[in-house]
Motif scaffolding. Structure first.
Motif, PDB file in Angstrom:
ATOM      1  N   TRP A 122       0.813  -1.183   0.016  1.00 50.98           N
ATOM      2  CA  TRP A 122      -0.067   0.055   0.042  1.00 50.98           C
ATOM      3  C   TRP A 122       0.936   1.157   0.031  1.00 50.98           C
ATOM      4  CZ3 TRP A 122      -4.500   0.773  -1.755  1.00 50.98           C
ATOM      5  CH2 TRP A 122      -5.462  -0.377  -1.714  1.00 50.98           C
ATOM      6  N   TRP A 138       2.053   1.539  -3.605  1.00 44.69           N
ATOM      7  CA  TRP A 138       1.162   2.107  -4.439  1.00 44.69           C
ATOM      8  C   TRP A 138       0.674   3.530  -4.188  1.00 44.69           C
ATOM      9  CZ3 TRP A 138      -3.576   4.105  -3.441  1.00 44.69           C
ATOM     10  CH2 TRP A 138      -4.681   4.222  -4.427  1.00 44.69           C
ATOM     11  N   ARG A 141      -3.038  -2.836  -9.927  1.00 42.82           N
ATOM     12  CA  ARG A 141      -1.696  -2.668  -9.646  1.00 42.82           C
ATOM     13  C   ARG A 141      -1.449  -2.752  -8.208  1.00 42.82           C
ATOM     14  NH1 ARG A 141       3.423  -2.939 -10.084  1.00 42.82           N
ATOM     15  NH2 ARG A 141       4.605  -1.301  -9.598  1.00 42.82           N
ATOM     16  N   GLN A 142      -2.207  -2.468  -7.260  1.00 45.04           N
ATOM     17  CA  GLN A 142      -2.101  -2.620  -6.083  1.00 45.04           C
ATOM     18  C   GLN A 142      -1.808  -4.324  -5.748  1.00 45.04           C
ATOM     19  OE1 GLN A 142      -3.307  -4.056  -2.936  1.00 45.04           O
ATOM     20  NE2 GLN A 142      -2.005  -3.121  -1.808  1.00 45.04           N
TER      21      GLN A 142
END
Length: 201
Positions: free
Chosen positions: A28, A31, A73-74
């Motif tokens: 996270w 991201w 993407r995360q």
């Protein structure tokens, strides 16, 4: 709480069966740096919830396609980050002693769930991922689906969670909830070894 009437156990994955907190944190934060979001704010709402839910909260201006792309993407940032992913304390002890049917219900997708469970040395007999439901936690759909697959009424299940969104999902499904990490469940537990003792007195 009377556990003698429990017919099945439904486990959350991250933070419950699998200690992946550090990997989740790294993903996270990475991201957030890429998408210009506040990493602490993202982490405050991400735990236990589907990535798309967190993306929508953090980047409310995105289109549906943008949300899907950002959430994908995360997840990509997590797939191969398994170096310190292990089973949580007491997980193997509990599963080895468990005489009830059980399932895993996770906000991860199938690829990530299999990777993390594999890294922790856990093979789930029934696995419900975010790809198997229309709405992720705190919606109860995942837990209702797992109970159905086990052939047990959700009200006769014990949900084991470590996040508020997961506790909300378990309660909305009509199940009783055992909660870790000080989260407010019907039963608060320190670790899964303690739950093993409760389930096998």
């Amino acid at each position: 709480m009377d556990l003698t009437t429990i017919a099945a156990v439904l486990f959350d994955m991250d933070g419950t069966l699998v200690d992946s907190d550090a990997a989740v944190d790294r993903a996270w934060r990475g991201w957030a740096a890429e998408f210009g979001a506040d990493p602490d704010a993202a982490l405050a709402v991400a735990h236990g919830a589907p990535a798309e839910r967190t993306v929508r909260l953090m980047l409310p201006g995105l289109t549906d396609d943008g949300v899907a792309s950002a959430a994908a993407r995360q997840l990509e940032l997590q797939y191969d980050d398994l170096s310190d992913v292990v089973a949580t304390r007491g997980a193997h002890e509990l599963l080895a002693s468990l005489r009830l049917p059980w399932a895993v219900v996770t906000s991860a997708d199938l690829r990530l769930a299999k990777a993390r469970l594999g890294a922790a040395g856990i093979e789930a007999p029934v696995l419900v991922t975010v790809e198997d439901v229309r709405a992720g936690k705190p919606d109860p759909e995942g837990y209702l689906r797992a109970a159905e697959l086990l052939g047990v009424a959700a009200r006769d299940c014990l949900v084991v969670e470590d996040a508020e969104v997961g506790v909300a999902a378990g309660r909305a499904a009509g199940a009783r909830v055992a909660a870790l990490k000080g989260v407010d469940g019907d039963l608060r537990i320190d670790d899964l070894a303690q739950l093993a003792r409760f389930l096998n007195p």
